[in-house]
Design a protein around this motif. Structure first.
Motif, mmCIF file in Angstrom:
data_model
loop_
_atom_site.group_PDB
_atom_site.id
_atom_site.type_symbol
_atom_site.label_atom_id
_atom_site.label_comp_id
_atom_site.label_asym_id
_atom_site.label_seq_id
_atom_site.Cartn_x
_atom_site.Cartn_y
_atom_site.Cartn_z
ATOM 1 N N LYS A 46 -3.029 -9.348 -5.728
ATOM 2 C CA LYS A 46 -2.398 -8.265 -5.835
ATOM 3 C C LYS A 46 -1.064 -7.744 -5.969
ATOM 4 O O LYS A 46 -0.487 -6.601 -6.451
ATOM 5 N N VAL B 90 0.377 -5.603 -8.926
ATOM 6 C CA VAL B 90 1.004 -4.751 -9.244
ATOM 7 C C VAL B 90 2.732 -5.333 -10.009
ATOM 8 O O VAL B 90 2.505 -3.932 -11.047
ATOM 9 N N ALA C 242 -1.482 -7.438 3.898
ATOM 10 C CA ALA C 242 -2.141 -6.492 3.018
ATOM 11 C C ALA C 242 -0.986 -4.485 3.965
ATOM 12 O O ALA C 242 -1.027 -3.944 2.997
ATOM 13 N N GLU C 243 -0.999 -4.981 4.882
ATOM 14 C CA GLU C 243 -0.547 -3.558 5.709
ATOM 15 C C GLU C 243 0.616 -3.155 5.257
ATOM 16 O O GLU C 243 1.281 -2.661 4.625
ATOM 17 N N TYR C 244 1.081 -4.222 4.772
ATOM 18 C CA TYR C 244 2.709 -4.249 4.801
ATOM 19 C C TYR C 244 3.123 -3.989 3.903
ATOM 20 O O TYR C 244 3.534 -2.577 2.542
ATOM 21 N N PHE C 245 2.150 -4.679 2.504
ATOM 22 C CA PHE C 245 2.733 -4.130 0.866
ATOM 23 C C PHE C 245 2.036 -2.677 0.939
ATOM 24 O O PHE C 245 2.317 -1.982 0.194
ATOM 25 N N ASP C 246 0.710 -2.422 1.621
ATOM 26 C CA ASP C 246 1.372 -1.532 1.165
ATOM 27 C C ASP C 246 1.427 -0.334 1.509
ATOM 28 O O ASP C 246 2.015 0.789 1.303
ATOM 29 N N PHE C 247 2.038 0.227 3.152
ATOM 30 C CA PHE C 247 3.308 0.069 3.168
ATOM 31 C C PHE C 247 4.707 1.091 2.771
ATOM 32 O O PHE C 247 4.885 1.651 1.854
ATOM 33 N N ILE D 12 4.756 0.306 -0.718
ATOM 34 C CA ILE D 12 3.997 0.832 -2.045
ATOM 35 C C ILE D 12 4.200 2.268 -1.807
ATOM 36 O O ILE D 12 4.334 3.200 -2.486
ATOM 37 N N ARG D 13 3.540 2.193 -0.618
ATOM 38 C CA ARG D 13 3.169 3.976 -0.508
ATOM 39 C C ARG D 13 5.042 4.647 -0.358
ATOM 40 O O ARG D 13 4.959 6.020 -0.292
#
Length: 256
Positions: free
Chosen positions: A70, A74, A148-153, A155-156
């Motif tokens: 992932k 990106v 995954a949670e850390y990376f999504d945070f 990116i957001r």
């Protein structure tokens, strides 16, 4: 059919560029991961002093592979963005008039640095944002974050700050097409500033006012700059209209 063949060729080039970018990001996965986790590592000693032990974990048998894939994908899309954006531009360019080409180039050259600047500001704010959020962990509890949670945070946050930095560009476009005038922007200034702070409060995932100010203050300054640009544009447009009207009066003949 010629346009379809060109579209197919450009799509193949764009996808190939993304694949190559993803492979490069996969090769340099370790330094990329260190860069992404640096804000988190900066706040761990501060949280430890408050009795909060936190760590990033990867769950599942294939979790590490999915996480690396992932991140690589990106980053690969970002690395190859000049190529696939150029392919899009090259396909659309023949359909534009000369004036439209000039404005499209100007907007692209302005929008990209604004987005990158906003994303860079988000990276600077990240440690404070995470410190506030993780700081809500009660005494005697630890904090475990999945990769995954850390990376999504991350990116957001970068997307929110990057999109927010495009405010002056949107205002200038609306003024350029005649949707809003500089006088209307000046009259609506108090409400727009209030709306900016409300947007910053909703968009930022933290509850502290500092992170909200970090987003709202640059947005407000950029709005003021766009208002000045709109005022200059309206002044130039009014001057051009006055000259055109004068020219019409000069060429018209009045016979007795």
């Amino acid at each position: 059919m010629g346009h379809l063949r060109e579209l197919r060729t450009r799509l193949v080039r764009a996808v190939l560029a993304i694949v190559i970018g993803t492979v490069v990001a996969w090769i340099y996965y370790e330094p990329i991961l260190n860069f992404l986790t640096e804000p988190y590592n900066d706040i761990r000693p501060l949280l430890s002093d408050r009795g909060i032990e936190t760590d990033i974990v990867i769950t599942g048998i294939g979790g590490a592979f999915q996480f690396q894939l992932k991140i690589s994908l990106v980053v690969g899309v970002l690395l190859s963005s000049p190529v696939w954006l150029w392919q899009i531009w090259g396909f659309v360019l023949p359909a534009l008039h000369r004036n439209e080409k000039r404005w499209a180039l100007l907007l692209t050259a302005t929008g990209a640095p604004l987005f990158v600047s906003g994303a860079g500001l988000a990276y600077i704010v990240l440690p404070k944002a995470m410190e506030v959020l993780i700081g809500f962990v009660p005494d005697g509890f630890g904090s475990l974050l999945t990769g995954a949670e850390y990376f999504d945070f991350i990116i957001r946050m970068m997307l929110v700050f990057g999109v927010a930095a495009e405010i002056p560009l949107v205002v200038v476009i609306l003024n350029r097409i005649g949707a809003v005038s500089a006088r209307q922007l000046a009259n609506a200034r108090p409400w727009i500033v209030i709306g900016i702070f409300i947007f910053a409060a909703i968009a930022t995932p933290t509850t502290d006012p500092l992170t909200m100010v970090f987003l709202a203050a640059p947005m407000t300054v950029l709005y003021f700059i766009s208002e000045i640009i709109a005022k200059l544009t309206d002044r130039k447009r009014g001057k051009a209209a006055a000259e055109a009207e004068l020219a019409d009066d000069e060429v018209s003949s009045l016979d007795d």
